[in-house]
Structures are given as C-alpha cells and as structure tokens.
Design an enzyme around this catalytic site. Structure first.
Site, mmCIF file in Angstrom:
data_model
loop_
_atom_site.group_PDB
_atom_site.id
_atom_site.type_symbol
_atom_site.label_atom_id
_atom_site.label_comp_id
_atom_site.label_asym_id
_atom_site.label_seq_id
_atom_site.Cartn_x
_atom_site.Cartn_y
_atom_site.Cartn_z
ATOM 1 N N ARG A 1 -5.237 25.696 -12.732
ATOM 2 C CA ARG A 1 -5.517 24.369 -13.135
ATOM 3 C C ARG A 1 -5.400 23.455 -11.700
ATOM 4 O O ARG A 1 -6.041 22.624 -11.550
ATOM 5 C CB ARG A 1 -4.427 23.810 -13.814
ATOM 6 C CG ARG A 1 -4.169 24.475 -15.131
ATOM 7 C CD ARG A 1 -2.970 24.118 -15.997
ATOM 8 N NE ARG A 1 -1.859 24.504 -15.025
ATOM 9 C CZ ARG A 1 -0.414 23.981 -15.343
ATOM 10 N NH1 ARG A 1 -0.284 23.240 -16.147
ATOM 11 N NH2 ARG A 1 0.395 24.441 -14.585
ATOM 12 N N GLN B 1 9.151 -0.617 1.157
ATOM 13 C CA GLN B 1 7.659 -0.672 0.979
ATOM 14 C C GLN B 1 7.035 0.705 0.979
ATOM 15 O O GLN B 1 7.712 1.587 1.538
ATOM 16 C CB GLN B 1 6.912 -1.668 2.187
ATOM 17 C CG GLN B 1 5.675 -2.036 2.006
ATOM 18 C CD GLN B 1 5.317 -2.775 3.147
ATOM 19 O OE1 GLN B 1 5.745 -3.624 3.390
ATOM 20 N NE2 GLN B 1 3.943 -2.627 3.593
ATOM 21 N N ARG C 1 -4.070 6.565 15.314
ATOM 22 C CA ARG C 1 -3.293 5.317 15.022
ATOM 23 C C ARG C 1 -1.870 5.694 15.809
ATOM 24 O O ARG C 1 -1.522 6.511 15.330
ATOM 25 C CB ARG C 1 -3.096 5.154 13.387
ATOM 26 C CG ARG C 1 -4.321 4.772 12.638
ATOM 27 C CD ARG C 1 -4.198 4.780 11.245
ATOM 28 N NE ARG C 1 -5.331 4.686 10.248
ATOM 29 C CZ ARG C 1 -5.892 3.544 9.939
ATOM 30 N NH1 ARG C 1 -5.508 2.224 10.031
ATOM 31 N NH2 ARG C 1 -7.032 3.616 9.227
ATOM 32 N N HIS D 1 3.280 3.255 16.965
ATOM 33 C CA HIS D 1 3.639 2.241 16.553
ATOM 34 C C HIS D 1 5.276 2.669 16.323
ATOM 35 O O HIS D 1 5.734 3.658 16.048
ATOM 36 C CB HIS D 1 3.129 2.077 15.237
ATOM 37 C CG HIS D 1 1.675 1.772 15.237
ATOM 38 N ND1 HIS D 1 0.606 2.083 14.129
ATOM 39 C CD2 HIS D 1 0.774 1.554 16.177
ATOM 40 C CE1 HIS D 1 -0.599 1.718 14.511
ATOM 41 N NE2 HIS D 1 -0.478 1.383 15.783
ATOM 42 N N LYS E 1 10.861 5.730 8.487
ATOM 43 C CA LYS E 1 9.616 6.184 7.882
ATOM 44 C C LYS E 1 9.711 7.574 7.161
ATOM 45 O O LYS E 1 10.234 8.428 7.896
ATOM 46 C CB LYS E 1 8.372 5.838 8.375
ATOM 47 C CG LYS E 1 8.071 4.404 8.929
ATOM 48 C CD LYS E 1 7.022 4.649 9.764
ATOM 49 C CE LYS E 1 6.560 2.989 10.487
ATOM 50 N NZ LYS E 1 5.340 3.087 11.494
ATOM 51 N N TYR F 1 3.191 6.218 3.429
ATOM 52 C CA TYR F 1 4.381 5.915 4.217
ATOM 53 C C TYR F 1 5.393 5.411 3.180
ATOM 54 O O TYR F 1 5.154 4.334 2.649
ATOM 55 C CB TYR F 1 3.920 4.921 5.211
ATOM 56 C CG TYR F 1 2.915 5.141 6.226
ATOM 57 C CD1 TYR F 1 2.931 5.748 7.276
ATOM 58 C CD2 TYR F 1 1.476 4.656 5.680
ATOM 59 C CE1 TYR F 1 1.928 5.906 8.065
ATOM 60 C CE2 TYR F 1 0.346 5.001 6.503
ATOM 61 C CZ TYR F 1 0.475 5.545 7.808
ATOM 62 O OH TYR F 1 -0.463 5.678 8.350
ATOM 63 N N GLU G 1 6.428 -5.651 14.954
ATOM 64 C CA GLU G 1 5.716 -4.321 15.219
ATOM 65 C C GLU G 1 5.100 -4.169 16.543
ATOM 66 O O GLU G 1 4.649 -5.223 17.131
ATOM 67 C CB GLU G 1 4.583 -4.370 14.346
ATOM 68 C CG GLU G 1 4.993 -4.166 12.823
ATOM 69 C CD GLU G 1 6.017 -2.724 12.735
ATOM 70 O OE1 GLU G 1 5.858 -1.833 12.963
ATOM 71 O OE2 GLU G 1 7.288 -3.207 11.916
ATOM 72 N N ARG H 1 -5.506 -3.371 18.869
ATOM 73 C CA ARG H 1 -4.261 -3.229 19.291
ATOM 74 C C ARG H 1 -3.953 -2.015 19.662
ATOM 75 O O ARG H 1 -3.158 -1.941 20.760
ATOM 76 C CB ARG H 1 -3.492 -3.215 17.964
ATOM 77 C CG ARG H 1 -1.944 -3.190 18.171
ATOM 78 C CD ARG H 1 -1.273 -3.157 16.838
ATOM 79 N NE ARG H 1 0.098 -2.914 17.068
ATOM 80 C CZ ARG H 1 0.854 -2.575 16.036
ATOM 81 N NH1 ARG H 1 0.447 -1.936 14.895
ATOM 82 N NH2 ARG H 1 2.205 -2.318 16.389
ATOM 83 N N ASP H 2 -4.284 -0.846 19.270
ATOM 84 C CA ASP H 2 -3.951 0.528 20.020
ATOM 85 C C ASP H 2 -4.651 0.737 21.260
ATOM 86 O O ASP H 2 -4.140 1.226 22.176
ATOM 87 C CB ASP H 2 -4.180 1.469 18.945
ATOM 88 C CG ASP H 2 -3.086 1.511 17.841
ATOM 89 O OD1 ASP H 2 -2.279 0.965 17.888
ATOM 90 O OD2 ASP H 2 -3.431 2.229 16.962
#
Length: 198
Positions: A23, A48, A60, A63, A73, A133, A144, A169-170
């Site tokens: 399956r 969150q 990414r 951070h 996280k 996350y 941040e 930003r990065d």
C-alpha cells in the site's frame, strides 16, 4: 528510532523505522519518549507549525532567532529531498562555528532538532521539496536574524551543480564574522537558559 548527536552541541538527528508494504509506507518522524531520552527533556510546547516548498537549488538560511527569547525547532522533510544544515552560532559554545549536515527526504522521514541559538539552513535537492517545522515560538520578524549560508569561512557543502536560488534577505545576510562584530550572535549561556525554559 535511531538517534545521532550532531557535531553541534545539543543538535540531534532522529531516523525512524519506516514500514513498507504494497500500500505504501508508514513512519513516525517524532516519538516523544525517544526525543526526551536523547535530548534530556520533552519536546517544547508547540507554538507554531509551518512548512515551505522549494524548487531545486533553493537555499534557505542560515536562520536563527535572537536569544533571548530564542526558538527551538524540530524539522523534517515529508516529500522531496534536502541537504539540511545546523550551524553553531552561540558565542562561548564548545562547538561555536561548527556545522553538521543531514540529508532529509520523504523516504527516510529523518528529522533534526535545532536548539535555541543554533542556526538552521537547507538546500533543496529536488523540485517541490516540502520542509515542515515545529516551533517553540510564533514567528516574529523583529526577532529573526540570518547569517550568509555561502560564507566561505563556514564552507557549507552546498553542491556546486545546483542553480542556487536565494531570497533578498539571505543574499544580503552578513557573514559569521560580520554578525559577531555587529553583536547579533546569541550567547551560549543565554541559549542554554532559553532551552531550559521551553
């Protein structure tokens, strides 16, 4: 559940057993008892849950959240494939400036715990890579921060053949040395204290 302590103090990799049959498959990327045994405390109260989808080559990070307040996280990749990085940004840490890499994908259901003060980054190795996350705090853009993932002194092993895609930003994030000079890096003691209050 297989557990591996990463080269960054306090960061941990979890690899669940994956059950497969005609399956499909079944796995538990998070198991509370295995987490508590490995990390020394229960998972943080969940504030969150977020996810991102990324094209191949999307990079990414790195951070992190200003500490205090700090954020922990628990990250995994339900589908696609990513090379995931944890980077120790905590001044005074025995592993400051060190990083470790883990391949996350939908087949292994591997996950990584990122404690407060530790930076997180990943590069998507396939189109449509989905990263999930669990976070100890809600996202607050004022708290941040970021360090450049392509900082040559860190030398993260981002595959050369990938067409790297970065956010503004990065792309403009400071190097580790620049972030240290600015006073933006978290302290090790403050990060440990922040983890203790989760």
């Amino acid at each position: 559940m297989k557990v591996r302590e990463l080269k960054v103090a306090g960061a941990t990799e979890f690899t669940p057993e994956v059950y497969q049959d005609g399956r499909g498959s079944f796995a538990s990327p998070f198991v509370a008892s295995a987490f508590a045994t490995a990390v020394g405390h229960p998972l943080f109260p969940l504030a969150q849950m977020s996810h991102s989808t990324s094209r191949r080559g999307t990079l990414r990070g790195i951070h992190y959240t200003r500490t205090p307040p700090g954020m922990a996280k628990y990250v995994y990749c339900p589908s696609g494939r990513a090379l995931d990085f944890v980077v120790d940004l905590r001044l005074g840490s025995p592993t400051f400036g060190r990083w470790d890499a883990t391949e996350l994908d939908g087949d292994s259901c591997r996950a990584v715990y990122v404690p407060p003060g530790v930076g997180h980054a990943f590069v998507a190795l396939q189109d449509g890579t989905l990263m999930s996350y669990l976070m100890s705090r809600g996202y607050d853009p004022d708290q941040e921060l970021a360090v450049a993932a392509l900082d040559r002194t860190l030398a993260l092993p981002v595959p050369d053949e990938l067409p790297i895609l970065l956010s503004d930003r990065d792309r403009t994030a400071p190097t580790l040395a620049e972030a240290r000079f600015r006073g933006d890096l978290p302290g090790y003691r403050a990060s440990i204290e922040a983890e203790g209050t989760l």
